[in-house]
Design a protein around this motif. Structure first.
Motif, mmCIF file in Angstrom:
data_model
loop_
_atom_site.group_PDB
_atom_site.id
_atom_site.type_symbol
_atom_site.label_atom_id
_atom_site.label_comp_id
_atom_site.label_asym_id
_atom_site.label_seq_id
_atom_site.Cartn_x
_atom_site.Cartn_y
_atom_site.Cartn_z
ATOM 1 N N GLU A 154 -78.807 97.463 0.763
ATOM 2 C CA GLU A 154 -77.662 97.020 0.018
ATOM 3 C C GLU A 154 -76.979 98.078 -0.467
ATOM 4 O OE1 GLU A 154 -80.732 96.007 -0.210
ATOM 5 O OE2 GLU A 154 -80.610 93.729 -0.287
ATOM 6 N N LYS A 170 -73.424 97.514 -1.496
ATOM 7 C CA LYS A 170 -73.817 96.550 -2.359
ATOM 8 C C LYS A 170 -74.920 96.613 -3.269
ATOM 9 C CE LYS A 170 -72.021 92.393 0.236
ATOM 10 N NZ LYS A 170 -72.442 91.116 0.708
ATOM 11 N N LYS A 212 -63.716 95.506 0.710
ATOM 12 C CA LYS A 212 -63.256 94.310 1.384
ATOM 13 C C LYS A 212 -61.925 93.756 1.029
ATOM 14 C CE LYS A 212 -64.832 89.621 2.262
ATOM 15 N NZ LYS A 212 -65.819 88.563 1.944
ATOM 16 N N GLY A 233 -68.448 97.677 4.596
ATOM 17 C CA GLY A 233 -70.020 97.618 4.850
ATOM 18 C C GLY A 233 -70.357 98.829 5.716
ATOM 19 N N ILE A 266 -73.534 93.515 10.196
ATOM 20 C CA ILE A 266 -72.975 93.770 8.780
ATOM 21 C C ILE A 266 -71.823 93.206 8.636
ATOM 22 C CG2 ILE A 266 -72.167 95.633 7.392
ATOM 23 C CD1 ILE A 266 -74.396 97.649 8.481
ATOM 24 N N GLU A 296 -71.029 89.371 6.939
ATOM 25 C CA GLU A 296 -70.659 89.418 5.395
ATOM 26 C C GLU A 296 -68.974 88.936 5.665
ATOM 27 O OE1 GLU A 296 -72.015 90.316 2.962
ATOM 28 O OE2 GLU A 296 -73.623 91.487 4.054
#
Length: 244
Positions: free
Chosen positions: A33, A38, A85, A117, A210, A214
């Motif tokens: 993460e 994350k 993102k 990511g 990844i 995602e």
């Protein structure tokens, strides 16, 4: 609850700025993460947002630069997955909305922006910096032209070229001839004692997993060959001093 996956790195961090010992005394662990943005790393400094060791080194560097009338200002440091993102999807929507194919839009975005990511800014070790004492036109401060010739940030760049490594900070995307991937970024520095082992850990991850699981915009167009090239050129074709 999502199971946390930990990646072991064979290189340790060190408080000796810029130095990595040849022998290994401890093995740091980084969760999946936190490597992809994350996690919840402990960050330090108002509007600085770096891991403790990187923060302390930055403050020392900032103080030294101030003695030369240079006021190092962080434009960007830690960015989590969701912030990256939003940047990616804004650009993807803009470019495809202006008539680019998805493939063209992706190629345009990765001139300077990473796929969520995969950003080094997820680690709390990297910074984009300018000299806030300098006067500059326009709002686009992260422009290579401003760091060269008679550009407003040229004095800062000259100082950083000479002094940044003393504090453990290394330019990531250099102007080395033949380097591929992201374009030259004279503003992007990485705190090597921490980012080096984090990159070592990151290399063990499946990049395609990844960026496809995602649900990143344009992921359907990330072919195997594209992902392999992106990993080789955008993630790993960086300043050799930052490679494990």
């Amino acid at each position: 609850m999502k199971r946390r996956i930990f990646i072991k790195s064979g290189i340790i961090t060190t408080t000796a700025l810029g130095l990595i010992p040849s022998s290994v005394f401890a093995v740091p662990e980084y969760s999946y993460e936190e490597l992809i943005g994350k996690g919840n790393p402990k960050l330090f400094g108002d509007a600085i947002n770096l891991r403790k060791e990187a923060y302390e080194a930055f403050i020392a560097m900032k103080k030294a630069a101030a003695a030369e009338n240079l006021n190092i200002k962080i434009v960007s440091s830690y960015r989590d997955f969701f912030r990256q993102k939003s940047i990616w999807e804004r650009k993807y929507k803009q470019y495809t909305g202006n008539g680019m194919t998805p493939e063209q839009a992706i190629s345009k975005i990765i001139e300077y922006s990473t796929i969520p990511g995969t950003s080094r800014h997820h680690w709390g070790t990297d910074i984009d910096i300018i000299d806030s004492n300098a006067k500059y036109p326009g709002n686009d401060v992260l422009d290579p032209v401003k760091f060269e010739g008679k550009g407003p940030f040229r004095p800062l760049k000259v100082w950083l070229d000479k002094n940044a490594v003393t504090y453990g900070f290394y330019l990531v995307y250099t102007d080395r001839p033949g380097r591929k991937g992201f374009k030259y970024e004279p503003w992007h520095y990485s705190y090597r004692p921490l980012s080096l082992p984090m990159l070592e850990a990151y290399k063990a991850l499946d990049v395609k997993h990844i960026i496809t699981t995602e649900k990143v915009a344009g992921a359907a167009h990330f072919s195997d060959s594209f992902v392999q090239r992106y990993r080789r050129e955008n993630i790993l074709d960086i300043n050799p001093d930052l490679l494990p």
